[in-house]
Design an enzyme around this catalytic site. Structure first.
Site, short mmCIF file in Angstrom:
data_model
loop_
_atom_site.label_atom_id
_atom_site.label_comp_id
_atom_site.label_asym_id
_atom_site.label_seq_id
_atom_site.Cartn_x
_atom_site.Cartn_y
_atom_site.Cartn_z
N GLU A 1 -10.54 -2.22 3.66
CA GLU A 1 -9.23 -1.72 4.08
C GLU A 1 -9.00 -0.34 3.46
O GLU A 1 -9.63 0.03 2.47
CB GLU A 1 -8.12 -2.67 3.63
CG GLU A 1 -8.24 -4.09 4.20
CD GLU A 1 -7.09 -5.01 3.83
OE1 GLU A 1 -6.59 -5.69 4.72
OE2 GLU A 1 -6.70 -5.05 2.64
N ASP B 1 0.79 -1.25 0.00
CA ASP B 1 0.00 0.00 0.00
C ASP B 1 0.82 1.29 0.00
O ASP B 1 1.75 1.43 0.80
CB ASP B 1 -0.86 0.10 1.26
CG ASP B 1 -1.59 -1.17 1.60
OD1 ASP B 1 -1.52 -2.13 0.84
OD2 ASP B 1 -2.23 -1.17 2.67
C1 FRU Z 1 -3.97 -3.58 2.63
C2 FRU Z 1 -3.40 -3.96 3.98
C3 FRU Z 1 -3.79 -2.94 5.03
C4 FRU Z 1 -2.71 -3.10 6.06
C5 FRU Z 1 -1.51 -3.38 5.21
C6 FRU Z 1 -0.51 -4.32 5.80
O1 FRU Z 1 -3.27 -4.11 1.55
O2 FRU Z 1 -3.82 -5.25 4.34
O3 FRU Z 1 -5.10 -3.10 5.54
O4 FRU Z 1 -2.56 -1.94 6.85
O5 FRU Z 1 -1.99 -3.93 3.99
O6 FRU Z 1 0.64 -4.39 5.01
#
Ligand code: FRU
Length: 505
Positions: free
Chosen positions: A208, A26
């Site tokens: 998310e 992300d």
């Molecule tokens: C989304 C996610 C988020 C989390 C991060 C962990 O891709 O699962 O929800 O904060 O990646 O790397």
């Protein structure tokens, strides 16, 4: 000395950010500050699979070329540093600034590890930077907001200035409840619950990485109407359950009064209705645009978004090395009126093509079969406008082999207004069973013309059409020599009214 060999670097993108030799997912903490765009991201500083989550960091002044910086916020035995955002605390409300100077404040999710007193929970924490985002100090009072939940994460913070007052607002998810929770704060340290949005529309996977921002509303003719007429856009990413499988993002358009977000674009209240998936507001119909969030503090009202160009289905297996996963192109988003309703339009930022001019331009190409264009580079912008003829299907093949044996097929079926991107013959597809796929997107009812802008890079295809209302982003792993572009019509004729090919690298 750079020991990276050309084989290992086959797929390194020219127009997209990827780490030198580590993993990313992300985008985090996107912020413009002192003339520099900062791109932080979920990073494994020690390898190229998802692990040891920390915040990596890259900077750019043009949104196209990025320079990797030292890791910004490192995990330790007590916590992994999950996704979040950064604000410029102009008035030093947090008190983290020195002598009144504005600090940058990162709000991130602490994913607490067995070594922590908070083990097993995810809660929101702070770090501050007094040197413009290059070095970070964790706040000693972390976490600042907890629900004692194992799935409470991805805080996106912005400054609300409106009828209800002036304060910080945080949007974060309770992932397994399909819920975006809103909180407010005066100092970034103390947070008060405001409201919850969701479940609604897509709930085929956990929610998310949310975002919430305001955009000007154009009137029916497409002009930006009376000053001050706006709508709020709430975006939230979902994994899995995307329209074409796996990870995807969706958006809602509505009102935010400083407390509650009220969607005007919800199709399904509560859990999703599988029969209505195509009606939901998708940020992208492709399989590789996830965890998209927007920059804060960008001048001139520009709202710029970046997504992670990958899909959790096969993210850890894509055949790149020593790095793994690129970011998408940076997109500028705006609202457009469609049949009296606001929808999100997305265009790659103009900086990408600022100095580019078409290498080849054609017009009035009547297609009856395949028309191949050789001699371009692997990294191209392809702009085509088609008028349907008798063919039920027409379109383009990009990153094609000269003998037609390889290529990514982008086709339009006017009967049904369907756009498909077929990567089943796009190159290396064997590294994961769900990678070879055909993604479909529903276009606006026919206007008699189909205009596509397609950005191809060493490992990706991004299709923008319907004036940015529909985008399809897909990873591909073609042979580096596969650089042909072909136009085709199948089972009849179609006309390419115009075609422009621009080498971008
Ligand atoms: C989304 C996610 C988020 C989390 C991060 C962990 O891709 O699962 O929800 O904060 O990646 O790397």
């Amino acid at each position: 000395m750079n020991t990276v060999t050309s084989t290992l670097e086959t797929y390194r993108p020219a127009l997209h950010y990827a780490c030198k030799d580590t993993w990313l997912n992300d985008p985090n903490g996107l912020v413009f500050h002192d003339g520099v765009y900062h791109l932080y991201y979920q990073n494994n500083p020690y390898g190229n699979v998802h692990s040891n989550m920390s915040w990596g960091h890259a900077t750019s002044t043009d949104l196209v070329s990025w320079e990797e910086q030292p890791v910004a916020i490192l995990c330790d035995e007590t916590e992994q540093i999950f996704s979040g955002s950064i604000v410029v605390d102009h008035h030093n409300t947090s008190g983290f600034g020195e002598s009144g100077a504005a600090p940058l404040v990162a709000v991130y999710t602490s994913a607490f590890q067995p070594g922590s007193a908070h083990q097993g929970t995810q809660a929101q924490s702070l770090a501050w930077s007094r040197d413009g985002g290059y070095t970070w100090t964790k706040y000693a009072g972390n976490p600042v907001l907890t629900r004692n939940s194992p799935e409470f994460r991805d805080p996106k913070v912005f400054r609300y200035e409106g009828p209800a007052g002036s304060y910080w607002v945080m949007a974060a998810v309770e992932a397994h409840d399909y819920a975006v929770l809103l909180y407010r704060s005066d100092d970034l340290r103390n947070w008060e619950y405001l409201s919850t949005f969701g479940p609604a529309n897509g709930t085929g996977g956990i929610w998310e990485c949310p975002d919430l921002f305001e955009l000007p509303l154009p009137d029916a003719s497409g002009e930006i109407g009376d000053a001050g007429t706006t709508r709020w856009v709430l975006t939230v990413n979902m994994n899995p359950g995307g329209p074409n499988g796996g990870s995807a993002g969706q958006y809602f358009v509505g009102h935010f009064d400083g407390v509650t977000f009220r969607s005007e674009s919800t199709v399904t209240e509560g859990m999703q209705d599988d029969a209505r998936l195509a009606e939901y507001g998708w940020l992208d119909w492709g399989r590789d645009y996830y965890a998209a969030v927007s920059f804060s503090n960008v001048p001139n009202g520009r709202r710029l978004m970046v997504g992670w160009m990958n899909n959790w289905q096969y993210a850890n297996q894509i055949p790149t090395s020593p790095w793994r996963s690129p970011m998408s192109l940076v997109r500028e988003v705006s609202l457009a009126m469609v049949d009296g309703r606001p929808r999100l339009a997305q265009h790659p930022v103009r900086e990408i093509t600022a100095t580019a001019a078409p290498d080849r331009s054609y017009s009035g190409l009547v297609l009856d079969g395949t028309h191949r264009f050789e001699g371009g580079t692997a990294v191209q912008l392809i702009e085509a406008t088609f008028a349907p003829g008798t063919a039920p299907e027409f379109g383009l093949v990009v990153r094609g082999a000269g003998d037609g044996s390889e290529g990514t097929r982008i086709s339009i079926r006017p009967d049904g207004n369907l756009l498909t991107v077929d990567r089943t013959a796009s190159g290396d597809i064997g590294f994961h069973e769900s990678f070879a796929s055909v993604s479909s997107a529903l276009l606006k009812p026919a206007t008699g013309r189909y205009s596509l802008r397609i950005f191809v890079d060493h490992c990706s295809v991004e299709v923008f059409t319907d004036d940015g209302l529909v985008t399809v982003t897909e990873l591909i792993f073609p042979n580096p020599a596969s650089t042909c572009v072909s136009l085709f019509s199948a089972g009849g004729t179609a006309t390419a009214e115009s075609l422009k090919l621009t080498n971008l690298a």
